[in-house]
Design a protein around this motif. Structure first.
Motif, mmCIF file in Angstrom:
data_model
loop_
_atom_site.group_PDB
_atom_site.id
_atom_site.type_symbol
_atom_site.label_atom_id
_atom_site.label_comp_id
_atom_site.label_asym_id
_atom_site.label_seq_id
_atom_site.Cartn_x
_atom_site.Cartn_y
_atom_site.Cartn_z
ATOM 1 N N ARG A 46 -11.703 -8.700 -5.922
ATOM 2 C CA ARG A 46 -11.329 -7.301 -6.034
ATOM 3 C C ARG A 46 -12.480 -6.491 -6.612
ATOM 4 N NH1 ARG A 46 -5.733 -6.563 -5.798
ATOM 5 N NH2 ARG A 46 -4.560 -8.506 -5.729
ATOM 6 N N THR A 47 -12.464 -5.190 -6.358
ATOM 7 C CA THR A 47 -13.480 -4.305 -6.920
ATOM 8 C C THR A 47 -13.169 -4.057 -8.391
ATOM 9 O OG1 THR A 47 -12.297 -2.243 -6.459
ATOM 10 C CG2 THR A 47 -13.667 -3.159 -4.677
ATOM 11 N N ASP A 50 -10.294 -1.695 -8.881
ATOM 12 C CA ASP A 50 -9.004 -2.317 -8.648
ATOM 13 C C ASP A 50 -8.593 -3.179 -9.842
ATOM 14 O OD1 ASP A 50 -6.833 -2.613 -6.736
ATOM 15 O OD2 ASP A 50 -7.430 -4.715 -6.606
ATOM 16 N N PHE A 98 -15.646 1.183 -6.033
ATOM 17 C CA PHE A 98 -14.829 0.557 -5.001
ATOM 18 C C PHE A 98 -15.656 -0.456 -4.193
ATOM 19 C CE2 PHE A 98 -12.578 4.667 -5.563
ATOM 20 C CZ PHE A 98 -11.337 4.167 -5.896
ATOM 21 N N TYR A 194 -10.272 -1.014 -1.040
ATOM 22 C CA TYR A 194 -9.102 -0.555 -1.780
ATOM 23 C C TYR A 194 -8.058 -1.668 -1.722
ATOM 24 C CZ TYR A 194 -11.644 3.699 -0.794
ATOM 25 O OH TYR A 194 -12.647 4.630 -0.679
#
Length: 200
Positions: A46-47, A50, A98, A194
């Motif tokens: 995940r970023t 996030d 992101f 996302y």
């Protein structure tokens, strides 16, 4: 990784080199000191947005700073709005975005897979502009050898394009003088993303 995810367990450098030789040309690599899994058992990538959320007022300040630096030092940077590049640069230097950090060099990913990033807060006594004593809160950061198994993810760039996932080459924004971190690390940012990163 690809739509058909393959996992290699490597006990030594020779096995790692053999596994890497099987990767598609132009692959991107990401090194981590530990692995995280989704509920379905797949890799959980995940970023930072996030995982940790966004702090808007800090984000805007850092984005303004990044653009000012680019306009001052980067060849052919015209100052046009490019949120992807701005965020990718901020991510590479520690801010949230992101994007996911990757590199085109497997040895760079291997180094990050072998070292943990550590931060320590400390207080320093200094003077302000009137020579009055002031306490400054600072962060000391360093990389230390990890005591866990190293993990290297491999991303097929062709598969990323097929899934409409962008890739930003940070080497393209290097300055005319000096040695840049993004060049030394052959840095690429994958995104913007996302939610859950695709198995690509």
């Amino acid at each position: 990784m690809g739509s058909d995810i393959k996992t290699y367990q490597c006990a030594d450098l020779a096995q790692l080199e053999t596994a890497l030789s099987k990767m598609p040309p132009g692959s991107l690599f990401r090194g981590q000191t530990r692995e995280y899994y989704r509920q379905d058992g797949g890799p959980d990538i995940r970023t930072s947005f996030d995982r940790k959320g966004c702090v808007p007022h800090y984000m805007l300040k850092w984005q303004f700073y990044a653009k000012a630096m680019l306009q001052s030092f980067v060849r052919s940077f015209d100052g046009s709005e490019d949120l992807a590049t701005d965020q990718a640069i901020l991510q590479h230097y520690g801010w949230r975005s992101f994007f996911v950090d990757t590199t085109s060099r497997a040895e760079v990913a291997a180094w990050f897979a072998a070292y943990d990033y550590k931060e320590e807060i400390f207080v320093q006594l200094a003077e302000d502009c009137w020579e009055d004593p002031a306490f400054i809160r600072r962060t000391k950061s360093q990389y230390v050898a990890a005591d866990s198994n190293a993990v290297i993810y491999v991303f097929n760039r062709k598969e990323l394009r097929r899934q409409n996932v962008g890739v930003v080459d940070l080497v393209e924004i290097t300055t005319e003088e000096g040695s840049q971190r993004c060049s030394a690390q052959s840095a690429f940012m994958v995104g913007p993303m996302y939610g859950q990163f695709p198995d690509s």
